[in-house]
Write a protein that holds these residues in place. Structure first.
Motif, PDB file in Angstrom:
ATOM      1  N   ARG A  91       0.837  -1.188   0.000  1.00 57.04           N
ATOM      2  CA  ARG A  91       0.000   0.000   0.000  1.00 57.04           C
ATOM      3  C   ARG A  91       0.877   1.245   0.000  1.00 57.04           C
ATOM      4  N   ARG A  92       0.507   2.189  -0.847  1.00 54.34           N
ATOM      5  CA  ARG A  92       1.184   3.467  -0.869  1.00 54.34           C
ATOM      6  C   ARG A  92       0.223   4.557  -0.404  1.00 54.34           C
ATOM      7  N   VAL A  93      -0.699   4.125   0.467  1.00 54.91           N
ATOM      8  CA  VAL A  93      -1.649   5.043   1.086  1.00 54.91           C
ATOM      9  C   VAL A  93      -1.303   5.095   2.571  1.00 54.91           C
ATOM     10  N   ASP A  94      -1.278   6.291   3.152  1.00 50.10           N
ATOM     11  CA  ASP A  94      -0.899   6.412   4.565  1.00 50.10           C
ATOM     12  C   ASP A  94      -1.934   5.770   5.493  1.00 50.10           C
ATOM     13  N   ASP A  95      -1.452   5.394   6.687  1.00 52.82           N
ATOM     14  CA  ASP A  95      -2.317   4.802   7.717  1.00 52.82           C
ATOM     15  C   ASP A  95      -3.672   5.507   7.847  1.00 52.82           C
ATOM     16  N   GLU A  96      -3.619   6.840   7.978  1.00 54.41           N
ATOM     17  CA  GLU A  96      -4.835   7.597   8.310  1.00 54.41           C
ATOM     18  C   GLU A  96      -5.927   7.432   7.278  1.00 54.41           C
ATOM     19  N   TYR A  97      -5.547   7.071   6.037  1.00 60.15           N
ATOM     20  CA  TYR A  97      -6.528   7.051   4.955  1.00 60.15           C
ATOM     21  C   TYR A  97      -6.946   5.642   4.558  1.00 60.15           C
ATOM     22  N   ILE A  98      -6.396   4.647   5.226  1.00 61.72           N
ATOM     23  CA  ILE A  98      -6.508   3.308   4.670  1.00 61.72           C
ATOM     24  C   ILE A  98      -7.864   2.650   4.909  1.00 61.72           C
ATOM     25  N   ASP A  99      -8.536   3.048   5.986  1.00 62.01           N
ATOM     26  CA  ASP A  99      -9.840   2.453   6.279  1.00 62.01           C
ATOM     27  C   ASP A  99     -10.710   3.485   6.987  1.00 62.01           C
ATOM     28  N   PRO A 100     -11.722   4.009   6.295  1.00 65.22           N
ATOM     29  CA  PRO A 100     -12.546   5.069   6.897  1.00 65.22           C
ATOM     30  C   PRO A 100     -13.304   4.602   8.136  1.00 65.22           C
ATOM     31  N   LEU A 101     -13.460   3.289   8.311  1.00 65.90           N
ATOM     32  CA  LEU A 101     -14.175   2.807   9.501  1.00 65.90           C
ATOM     33  C   LEU A 101     -13.287   2.886  10.741  1.00 65.90           C
ATOM     34  N   THR A 102     -11.953   2.777  10.545  1.00 67.55           N
ATOM     35  CA  THR A 102     -11.049   2.792  11.681  1.00 67.55           C
ATOM     36  C   THR A 102     -10.378   4.154  11.848  1.00 67.55           C
ATOM     37  N   PHE A 103      -9.934   4.729  10.728  1.00 68.01           N
ATOM     38  CA  PHE A 103      -9.208   5.998  10.797  1.00 68.01           C
ATOM     39  C   PHE A 103     -10.080   7.130  10.257  1.00 68.01           C
ATOM     40  N   ARG A 104      -9.511   7.998   9.429  1.00 66.05           N
ATOM     41  CA  ARG A 104     -10.267   9.170   9.003  1.00 66.05           C
ATOM     42  C   ARG A 104     -11.537   8.798   8.249  1.00 66.05           C
ATOM     43  N   PRO A 105     -12.697   9.144   8.807  1.00 66.53           N
ATOM     44  CA  PRO A 105     -13.961   8.754   8.158  1.00 66.53           C
ATOM     45  C   PRO A 105     -14.180   9.481   6.842  1.00 66.53           C
ATOM     46  N   ASP A 106     -13.458  10.589   6.610  1.00 65.00           N
ATOM     47  CA  ASP A 106     -13.670  11.336   5.365  1.00 65.00           C
ATOM     48  C   ASP A 106     -12.779  10.816   4.235  1.00 65.00           C
ATOM     49  N   SER A 107     -11.989   9.775   4.519  1.00 65.65           N
ATOM     50  CA  SER A 107     -11.066   9.301   3.481  1.00 65.65           C
ATOM     51  C   SER A 107     -11.805   8.621   2.339  1.00 65.65           C
ATOM     52  N   MET A 108     -11.500   9.071   1.117  1.00 68.94           N
ATOM     53  CA  MET A 108     -12.078   8.439  -0.069  1.00 68.94           C
ATOM     54  C   MET A 108     -11.063   7.466  -0.673  1.00 68.94           C
ATOM     55  N   LEU A 109      -9.879   7.395  -0.062  1.00 62.82           N
ATOM     56  CA  LEU A 109      -8.792   6.641  -0.676  1.00 62.82           C
ATOM     57  C   LEU A 109      -8.726   5.210  -0.166  1.00 62.82           C
ATOM     58  N   GLY A 110      -9.414   4.962   0.932  1.00 62.99           N
ATOM     59  CA  GLY A 110      -9.232   3.672   1.595  1.00 62.99           C
ATOM     60  C   GLY A 110     -10.331   2.674   1.254  1.00 62.99           C
ATOM     61  N   VAL A 111     -10.375   1.624   2.070  1.00 61.09           N
ATOM     62  CA  VAL A 111     -11.318   0.540   1.867  1.00 61.09           C
ATOM     63  C   VAL A 111     -12.028   0.302   3.190  1.00 61.09           C
ATOM     64  N   ALA A 112     -13.349   0.443   3.189  1.00 56.07           N
ATOM     65  CA  ALA A 112     -14.090   0.253   4.430  1.00 56.07           C
ATOM     66  C   ALA A 112     -13.937  -1.191   4.896  1.00 56.07           C
ATOM     67  N   GLY A 113     -13.459  -1.357   6.135  1.00 51.95           N
ATOM     68  CA  GLY A 113     -13.341  -2.707   6.691  1.00 51.95           C
ATOM     69  C   GLY A 113     -11.995  -3.361   6.466  1.00 51.95           C
ATOM     70  N   LEU A 114     -11.086  -2.651   5.775  1.00 57.53           N
ATOM     71  CA  LEU A 114      -9.789  -3.272   5.492  1.00 57.53           C
ATOM     72  C   LEU A 114      -9.066  -3.670   6.783  1.00 57.53           C
ATOM     73  N   MET A 115      -9.187  -2.825   7.820  1.00 61.04           N
ATOM     74  CA  MET A 115      -8.515  -3.147   9.083  1.00 61.04           C
ATOM     75  C   MET A 115      -9.055  -4.439   9.696  1.00 61.04           C
ATOM     76  N   SER A 116     -10.341  -4.716   9.471  1.00 60.45           N
ATOM     77  CA  SER A 116     -10.888  -5.953  10.050  1.00 60.45           C
ATOM     78  C   SER A 116     -10.278  -7.177   9.354  1.00 60.45           C
ATOM     79  N   ALA A 117     -10.103  -7.079   8.036  1.00 65.80           N
ATOM     80  CA  ALA A 117      -9.463  -8.187   7.306  1.00 65.80           C
ATOM     81  C   ALA A 117      -8.001  -8.314   7.727  1.00 65.80           C
TER      82      ALA A 117
END
Lengths: 473, 314
Positions: free
Chosen positions: A273-299
């Motif tokens: 991943r070349r996306v920073d931590d804060e943007y990687i999963d809107p459910l865990t980190f920044r909710p306004d992130s359009m760059l991440g994947v919802a639920g990625l942290m759970s996987a």
């Protein structure tokens, strides 16, 4: 007063150091018209291939190429062997540190680090507490910035443990040099670098989840075409032979990550991943992130997908933590550091702050969490008004700053408007760590400050790059 | 392959094809405008028909009250405000290419990226209507380059099929529109059908699709409206005809169906349209009315595009 810099070509009794002997001969045999013509050819090549980067804060879609300097930066095999041993040691220590910080935190118990440096650090991810990563590898890809000040004096300037970039320039610079000057390579034994993508692929495969198939599916996650390093993301995905995905191409179902394909959903095992931590999963980190994947942290937490680099590695390349790196290294490895740290004043300590304020005209002051050469003060190069303004910022928020002496970075001959002239350089070697050990390609990316006297090599601040050679002694 | 990648490949070639078709229309229009005027009441008739043929008529008059050759050229070639100007088409093609850089060969990427850079220069130098031919033939060269590099270097896999589908869906759309223009240029009342002006218009349509010589080879006859329509609608050996486009569309959709082991709505729709073209007769088309036939075709072609999107691109 500025100390004289070590000239990597000329600082020798007979006027030319051994590794540069043939390059010097070659340079003196080239008429300046030929150099100028080759320089233009190189620029055309880079533009055609589309090797560009975007500078934040300028008009959207603004694309520039990083200036490329034709004069190679040369290291001898012996120099490189010493450096690579030091880099490997350093990366081993950082991985051990991350396992500990997100595990038992023995280093805090031992009183080596002030706990608030961890717990109040925005790069610390409490979500990762108690988590393990495959083979204990937190940073499969590290880019360690080195500077040189003398014949045998190398310092680590920064440990980039999040999403270090620049490796595509290392590879493209070599390709362009070989295209423009085949005769030069015929005369030298230059260690090849083009196996980097293979090494990276093996590294990523080695850290796939235990449940993944033998030939795991790897994807490179990019923030998208507006990211400054987008070219590099496409380049690497291409060379790795993996899909270049954006957040919207991925989805998570029942703690498993899939990508949307023309044939339906396909499971993904490793995400570079070349996306920073804060943007990687809107459910865990920044909710306004359009760059991440919802639920990625759970996987990720279920161990169904590996993220490279791991989440939370930013805690190890923070500039405040950096100043403790020699102690950290000795604590985990029981060894003396091979590579030196630049002496660092932590402005959070009152004595250090007083010293820094008194010596602003000789120090470089950096933001603890900054990167890319933004928000820093190069004391000797600044005027009094700039220094005064910076001093006010410093006093208001000392925790946010560290200071280092202005190092006389080594120079390397560089083609300028007025012919060849010495310019300051640094070096970013890339260190790959997998389950089966550490991999390198010899050299790395040399960045050069193109402005006369400038010490700032960042591409966003007028820096350029050079091909970096490791040649047999 | 990622659906987003497939989408970008489809639209990348589709936009290049669109740019080429606009260039062809501009080229034919500027040639027509050098001939005696079609209509004294409407001296701008040729330029207005160029707007119709590129589906830009309404967008143009949202911006301008009155058409002049300079305005039409600017609007179709360089305008930022016109979503289907050549400039915007090449920008979009490049943005799509850039988004899927890894799915392209370096030859194809360089063809598109090089075109985009050159486009900035054309735009800066502002091309006069009298000089539009040089620009139009450059755009055709770009399209040839992109097409040719793909033909010579791309792997024949699903990505290649997506690219070809973009080309043929767009080309079918363009050919139908260019043919339909005839409907929009009303002959002056005193001009006999089959007279000199009528001849000029049909012949310029043939030129716009590079079919002037092909017509002679196929029919060995002077230009007759129903034969022009037959050539551009039903004759499969004519590479820009609707039948030829659909022969290619069904081929590439079937390839995708084979590769993925599954057929779907787009395969069925394409086959239906293709068989109608294959079995069609010119008399029937003229009975229905050429304009009605083409309007219906454009709608069906649009629905197929939507079906492909639904099935593969999202």
């Amino acid at each position: 007063m500025k100390p004289t810099a070590f000239d990597e070509m000329k600082s020798a009794e007979d006027g030319c150091r051994q590794p540069y002997k043939r390059v010097a001969e070659w340079l003196s045999s080239l008429p300046s018209e030929v150099i100028e013509q080759k320089r233009e050819e190189a620029e055309l090549l880079f533009r055609r291939v589309g090797i560009t980067f975007a500078v934040y804060g300028e008009g959207q879609g603004e694309e520039r190429i990083i200036p490329f300097d034709l004069v190679p930066r040369v290291l001898s095999r012996g120099e490189w062997n010493r450096l690579s041993a030091g880099l490997e040691q350093r990366v081993r220590a950082i991985n051990a540190f991350l396992s500990d910080i997100y595990g038992k935190q023995e280093i805090l118990a031992a009183g080596i680090l002030p706990p608030e440096l961890i717990f109040q650090n925005p790069a610390f991810r409490p979500e990762m507490m108690g988590k393990q990563v495959p083979a204990g590898v937190w940073i499969p890809i590290a880019g360690i910035d080195l500077v040189r000040v003398g014949q045998d004096d190398f310092y680590v300037l920064e440990d980039n443990a999040r999403t270090p970039s620049g490796v595509s320039y290392m590879l493209e610079n070599r390709e362009v040099m070989m295209l423009l000057f085949p005769e030069l390579f015929a005369r030298h034994q230059v260690a090849p670098v083009d196996n980097y993508p293979d090494e990276l692929l093996s590294t990523l495969q080695s850290i796939a989840p235990a449940t993944a198939p033998k030939d795991p599916t790897i994807a490179l996650l990019t923030p998208g075409p507006f990211n400054s390093a987008y070219y590099e993301h496409t380049f690497l995905a291409d060379r790795l032979g993996v899909e270049l995905v954006e957040g919207r191409d991925l989805l998570v179902r029942d703690e498993v990550c899939y990508m949307r394909t023309t044939e339906g959903l396909q499971r993904v095992d490793v995400i570079y991943r070349r996306v920073d931590d804060e943007y990687i999963d809107p459910l865990t980190f920044r909710p306004d992130s359009m760059l991440g994947v919802a639920g990625l942290m759970s996987a990720y937490e279920a161990g169904n997908v590996t993220l490279a680099n791991a989440v939370g590695t930013g805690i190890s390349d923070d500039k405040a933590i950096y100043s403790y790196m020699p102690e950290i290294l000795s604590f985990y490895l029981g060894e003396d550091p091979i590579l030196k740290n630049v002496p660092t004043w932590r402005c959070r300590e009152p004595d250090a702050l007083a010293y820094v304020l008194d010596h602003l005209d000789e120090l470089v002051v950096k933001e603890v969490h900054g990167s890319g050469g933004y928000g820093m003060l190069v004391g000797p190069a600044a005027d009094q008004a700039t220094r005064d303004a910076f001093a006010a910022k410093l006093k208001a928020d000392p925790e946010n700053f560290i200071a280092q002496p202005t190092l006389a970075l080594s120079t390397c001959p560089t083609w300028t408007e007025t012919g060849l002239a010495p310019r300051h350089v640094d070096l970013r070697p890339f260190v790959l760590t997998g389950k089966d050990g550490v991999r390198f390609v010899p050299g790395g990316l040399t960045r050069v400050a193109l402005r006369d006297g400038s010490l700032v090599v960042n591409s966003s601040q007028g820096g350029g790059t050079k091909d970096t050679w490791v040649v047999d002694d | 392959m990622l659906s987003r990648t497939a989408d970008s490949l489809f639209w990348m070639t589709r936009y290049v094809e669109r740019a080429e078709n606009i260039a062809r229309v501009l080229h034919a229009t500027s040639r027509m405008s050098l001939m005696p005027h079609i209509s004294n009441e409407e001296p701008m008739a040729e330029w207005l028909s160029a707007l119709s043929a590129t589906a830009s008529y309404n967008a143009f008059f949202e911006q301008y009250d009155e058409a002049t050759p300079e305005r039409v050229v600017e609007f179709l070639a360089f305008s930022e405000a016109n979503p289907s100007s050549i400039f915007r088409c090449l920008s979009n093609a490049r943005a799509n290419a850039r988004a899927v850089r890894t799915a392209l060969t370096s030859d194809t990427w360089e063809a598109i990226n090089g075109a985009w850079m050159e486009m900035q220069r054309f735009r800066r130098d502002a091309v006069a209507p009298s000089d539009i031919n040089r620009f139009a033939s450059w755009v055709k060269d770009v399209s040839l380059n992109v097409d040719g590099s793909a033909f010579r270097t791309m792997l024949r896999n699903d990505g290649f099929c997506m690219q070809r589908l973009g080309v043929y869906i767009e080309r079918a759309d363009a050919t139908a529109r260019i043919l339909d223009v005839k409907y929009h240029i009303l002959l002056p009342a005193h001009e006999p059908v089959g007279g000199g002006l009528d001849y000029l218009q049909w012949s310029s349509i043939l030129r716009a699709v590079s079919a002037h010589t092909a017509y002679r080879w196929v029919y060995r006859s002077s230009i007759k409206p129903w034969l022009v329509a037959e050539l551009l609608i039903l004759r499969e050996e004519m590479p820009r005809s609707l039948a030829s486009c659909y022969s290619n569309i069904t081929y590439h959709l079937d390839e995708l169906g084979r590769t993925y082991g599954r057929q779907g709505e787009s395969q069925r729709q394409a086959r239906r349209i293709y068989s109608r073209l294959k079995n069609g007769r010119t008399e029937e088309i003229y009975q229905t009315g050429l304009h009605e036939f083409l309007t219906e075709f454009l709608a069906e072609n649009g629905r197929l595009g939507a079906a492909i999107t639904e099935q593969y691109l999202i």
